[in-house]
Design a protein around this motif. Structure first.
Motif, PDB file in Angstrom:
ATOM      1  N   GLU A  16      -0.170 -13.185   1.659  1.00 31.59           N
ATOM      2  CA  GLU A  16      -0.361 -12.194   0.607  1.00 31.59           C
ATOM      3  C   GLU A  16      -0.040 -10.815   1.173  1.00 31.59           C
ATOM      4  OE1 GLU A  16      -4.263 -12.556  -1.009  1.00 31.59           O
ATOM      5  OE2 GLU A  16      -3.795 -14.420  -2.084  1.00 31.59           O
ATOM      6  N   ILE A  17       0.747 -10.039   0.455  1.00 34.09           N
ATOM      7  CA  ILE A  17       1.211  -8.744   0.915  1.00 34.09           C
ATOM      8  C   ILE A  17       0.565  -7.654   0.063  1.00 34.09           C
ATOM      9  CG2 ILE A  17       3.233  -7.331   1.401  1.00 34.09           C
ATOM     10  CD1 ILE A  17       3.049  -9.965   2.987  1.00 34.09           C
ATOM     11  N   SER A  18       0.006  -6.630   0.761  1.00 33.61           N
ATOM     12  CA  SER A  18      -0.614  -5.500   0.069  1.00 33.61           C
ATOM     13  C   SER A  18      -0.089  -4.199   0.641  1.00 33.61           C
ATOM     14  CB  SER A  18      -2.144  -5.536   0.210  1.00 33.61           C
ATOM     15  OG  SER A  18      -2.673  -6.713  -0.368  1.00 33.61           O
ATOM     16  N   ALA A  19      -0.020  -3.141  -0.205  1.00 38.21           N
ATOM     17  CA  ALA A  19       0.428  -1.813   0.231  1.00 38.21           C
ATOM     18  C   ALA A  19      -0.506  -0.745  -0.334  1.00 38.21           C
ATOM     19  CB  ALA A  19       1.863  -1.565  -0.229  1.00 38.21           C
ATOM     20  N   TRP A  20      -0.835   0.264   0.491  1.00 39.32           N
ATOM     21  CA  TRP A  20      -1.700   1.368   0.086  1.00 39.32           C
ATOM     22  C   TRP A  20      -1.022   2.688   0.392  1.00 39.32           C
ATOM     23  CZ3 TRP A  20      -3.463  -2.994   2.569  1.00 39.32           C
ATOM     24  CH2 TRP A  20      -4.451  -3.758   1.938  1.00 39.32           C
ATOM     25  N   ASP A  21      -1.381   3.699  -0.432  1.00 40.70           N
ATOM     26  CA  ASP A  21      -0.894   5.032  -0.102  1.00 40.70           C
ATOM     27  C   ASP A  21      -1.932   5.731   0.768  1.00 40.70           C
ATOM     28  OD1 ASP A  21      -2.947   5.834  -1.767  1.00 40.70           O
ATOM     29  OD2 ASP A  21      -1.631   6.288  -3.470  1.00 40.70           O
ATOM     30  N   LEU A  22      -1.721   7.005   1.066  1.00 41.58           N
ATOM     31  CA  LEU A  22      -2.607   7.714   1.995  1.00 41.58           C
ATOM     32  C   LEU A  22      -3.970   8.005   1.399  1.00 41.58           C
ATOM     33  CD1 LEU A  22      -0.083  10.206   3.631  1.00 41.58           C
ATOM     34  CD2 LEU A  22      -0.903   8.001   4.473  1.00 41.58           C
ATOM     35  N   THR A  23      -4.109   7.832   0.098  1.00 44.82           N
ATOM     36  CA  THR A  23      -5.420   8.021  -0.532  1.00 44.82           C
ATOM     37  C   THR A  23      -6.232   6.734  -0.538  1.00 44.82           C
ATOM     38  OG1 THR A  23      -4.653   7.463  -2.778  1.00 44.82           O
ATOM     39  CG2 THR A  23      -4.394   9.769  -2.028  1.00 44.82           C
ATOM     40  N   GLY A  24      -5.633   5.640  -0.088  1.00 45.39           N
ATOM     41  CA  GLY A  24      -6.317   4.354  -0.088  1.00 45.39           C
ATOM     42  C   GLY A  24      -6.127   3.561  -1.341  1.00 45.39           C
ATOM     43  N   ALA A  25      -5.287   4.016  -2.201  1.00 37.73           N
ATOM     44  CA  ALA A  25      -5.022   3.289  -3.439  1.00 37.73           C
ATOM     45  C   ALA A  25      -3.841   2.338  -3.247  1.00 37.73           C
ATOM     46  CB  ALA A  25      -4.713   4.266  -4.561  1.00 37.73           C
ATOM     47  N   ARG A  26      -3.935   1.204  -3.907  1.00 34.07           N
ATOM     48  CA  ARG A  26      -2.820   0.258  -3.856  1.00 34.07           C
ATOM     49  C   ARG A  26      -1.582   0.894  -4.474  1.00 34.07           C
ATOM     50  NH1 ARG A  26      -3.695  -5.017  -2.516  1.00 34.07           N
ATOM     51  NH2 ARG A  26      -5.875  -5.685  -2.301  1.00 34.07           N
ATOM     52  N   ALA A  27      -0.394   0.472  -3.882  1.00 31.58           N
ATOM     53  CA  ALA A  27       0.840   1.088  -4.340  1.00 31.58           C
ATOM     54  C   ALA A  27       1.919   0.031  -4.514  1.00 31.58           C
ATOM     55  CB  ALA A  27       1.301   2.145  -3.341  1.00 31.58           C
ATOM     56  N   ALA A  28       2.817   0.305  -5.415  1.00 34.69           N
ATOM     57  CA  ALA A  28       3.982  -0.569  -5.634  1.00 34.69           C
ATOM     58  C   ALA A  28       5.156   0.028  -4.873  1.00 34.69           C
ATOM     59  CB  ALA A  28       4.289  -0.684  -7.111  1.00 34.69           C
ATOM     60  N   VAL A  29       5.489  -0.540  -3.725  1.00 33.53           N
ATOM     61  CA  VAL A  29       6.578  -0.041  -2.878  1.00 33.53           C
ATOM     62  C   VAL A  29       7.426  -1.206  -2.387  1.00 33.53           C
ATOM     63  CG1 VAL A  29       5.326   2.014  -2.128  1.00 33.53           C
ATOM     64  CG2 VAL A  29       5.120  -0.113  -0.823  1.00 33.53           C
ATOM     65  N   SER A  30       8.642  -0.890  -1.940  1.00 37.85           N
ATOM     66  CA  SER A  30       9.526  -1.917  -1.363  1.00 37.85           C
ATOM     67  C   SER A  30       9.058  -2.248   0.038  1.00 37.85           C
ATOM     68  CB  SER A  30      10.969  -1.420  -1.342  1.00 37.85           C
ATOM     69  OG  SER A  30      11.444  -1.219  -2.661  1.00 37.85           O
ATOM     70  N   CYS A  31       8.934  -3.559   0.343  1.00 37.18           N
ATOM     71  CA  CYS A  31       8.410  -4.017   1.636  1.00 37.18           C
ATOM     72  C   CYS A  31       9.420  -4.939   2.316  1.00 37.18           C
ATOM     73  CB  CYS A  31       7.095  -4.754   1.452  1.00 37.18           C
ATOM     74  SG  CYS A  31       5.808  -3.781   0.644  1.00 37.18           S
ATOM     75  N   ALA A  32       9.511  -4.821   3.631  1.00 35.89           N
ATOM     76  CA  ALA A  32      10.306  -5.741   4.454  1.00 35.89           C
ATOM     77  C   ALA A  32       9.351  -6.669   5.184  1.00 35.89           C
ATOM     78  CB  ALA A  32      11.158  -4.965   5.440  1.00 35.89           C
ATOM     79  N   LEU A  33       9.571  -7.977   5.067  1.00 33.35           N
ATOM     80  CA  LEU A  33       8.636  -8.976   5.582  1.00 33.35           C
ATOM     81  C   LEU A  33       9.341  -9.845   6.645  1.00 33.35           C
ATOM     82  CD1 LEU A  33       7.202 -10.130   2.152  1.00 33.35           C
ATOM     83  CD2 LEU A  33       6.412  -8.235   3.574  1.00 33.35           C
ATOM     84  N   LEU A  34       8.584 -10.197   7.679  1.00 23.70           N
ATOM     85  CA  LEU A  34       9.086 -11.059   8.745  1.00 23.70           C
ATOM     86  C   LEU A  34       7.963 -12.000   9.162  1.00 23.70           C
ATOM     87  CD1 LEU A  34      11.458 -11.649  10.749  1.00 23.70           C
ATOM     88  CD2 LEU A  34      10.280 -10.117  12.356  1.00 23.70           C
ATOM     89  N   ALA A  35       8.276 -13.310   9.212  1.00 25.11           N
ATOM     90  CA  ALA A  35       7.306 -14.322   9.669  1.00 25.11           C
ATOM     91  C   ALA A  35       7.907 -15.081  10.831  1.00 25.11           C
ATOM     92  CB  ALA A  35       6.936 -15.265   8.535  1.00 25.11           C
TER      93      ALA A  35
END
Length: 341
Positions: free
Chosen positions: A317-336
């Motif tokens: 599961e992938i999650s992203a937050w901004d600097l205020t601690g709120a979840r954000a919708a951003v482009s992510c690069a994933l590596l496993a």
């Protein structure tokens, strides 16, 4: 002039001419008739049980056991000669040779029976040298700039046969009569290529197992050209910890791409947009054998924190937050990174 103690010659029982003999031509012709019958002896058959109905003058047979007709009562192995008017019977002497025409076999009389012997036409010889001297170890020797072995209508095989698996059937390449390379089945049924720099110490460069066909390069290999084919990029597999498939396997789909290595390593990568309302699931494009290590980063810059949680063998599961601690919708690069076995 022989001493005429006997009226017949010692070997072929040819009649001698006597001094002051009348009608000497009769005795002489008898001797010629016997010579004609016995010299260059070739018989029509040795299996005919009865004489032919109309034989040609000079026809000869070797009598089998229990002959019949005009041959009845004659011992097996005697020579039957048709002289044009009657059958004459002659006893062979040890060493006599005869060619049996209907069989194409050569025989010799050993004193008790006719025995088979190799035909001279078969070309058998103990030693043969072509511009070279053969010996007991090299019974066939050739000295020539080249040797040609060609087909006769289709293909051609050069056969090297050994008596048992532990013996040697090989081609030996020499420099100054000192071995430098050997190719074949040496001491086993596996096919090997061995090399030597001095003719004494040998190194196996290649071996191919007779049972499986598996090739082994115990000294390694250097490849300066391209490696291609399904054994390089294909389907990887392992049996008992050893690779049994291709070196690399790759694939891709809607949830990313993956690369599998023959040693068991697997890498998956993907790009997605996180959700501002909660974690975003990532199903790996190829499952791992156990939960892998997952690394996630933001492709839009460093103003967001991206993390991976709930990592399992098939997903994370992938999650992203901004600097205020709120979840954000951003482009992510994933590596496993993990293992597929």
């Amino acid at each position: 002039m022989p001493d005429l103690i006997s009226d017949l010659s010692a070997n072929l029982s040819l009649p001698y001419l006597a001094p002051a003999q009348a009608q000497k031509h009769v005795t002489h012709n008898e001797a010629l008739a016997l010579l004609d019958a016995l010299v260059q002896l070739a018989v029509a058959s040795r299996s005919a049980a009865a004489p032919p109905a109309d034989p040609a003058a000079g026809t000869r047979y070797l009598l089998p056991g229990a002959a019949s007709g005009a041959w009845a009562g004659q011992a097996e192995g005697r020579l039957a000669l048709w002289d044009g008017g009657t059958w004459r019977f002659l006893d062979p002497a040890p060493g006599w040779r005869a060619l049996v025409l209907d069989e194409g076999r050569a025989l010799f009389w050993d004193g008790a029976a006719w025995q088979e012997m190799p035909l001279p036409a078969q070309g058998q010889t103990a030693l043969l040298g072509v511009n070279a001297a053969p010996d007991a170890g090299n019974r066939f020797a050739v000295s020539s700039p080249a040797t040609l072995l060609s087909h006769e209508g289709a293909g051609h095989q050069l056969k090297i046969n050994k008596a048992a698996a532990g013996e040697t059937a090989s081609l030996l390449f020499q420099t100054g009569w000192s071995g430098r390379a050997e190719l074949g089945c040496a001491g086993a049924d596996d096919f090997v290529l061995k090399v030597s720099e001095d003719g004494a110490s040998w190194v196996t460069a290649l071996s191919v197992a007779a049972a499986s066909g598996m090739a082994h390069l115990p000294q390694g290999a250097r490849v300066d050209g391209a490696l291609t084919g399904t054994a390089v990029v294909g389907t990887v597999a392992q049996v008992a910890g050893g690779s049994s498939g291709a070196l690399l396997e790759q694939g891709s789909g809607a949830t990313g791409a993956y690369l599998r290595l023959a040693d068991g390593t697997q890498i998956c990568w993907h790009g997605l947009t996180s959700s501002a309302s909660g974690a975003t699931g990532w199903s790996f494009p190829a499952s791992f054998a156990a939960p892998p290590m997952v690394q996630a980063s933001c492709t839009a810059g460093s103003a967001h924190l991206v993390s991976a949680g709930a990592v399992a063998a098939a997903s994370a599961e992938i999650s992203a937050w901004d600097l205020t601690g709120a979840r954000a919708a951003v482009s992510c690069a994933l590596l496993a990174l993990g293992r597929w076995v």
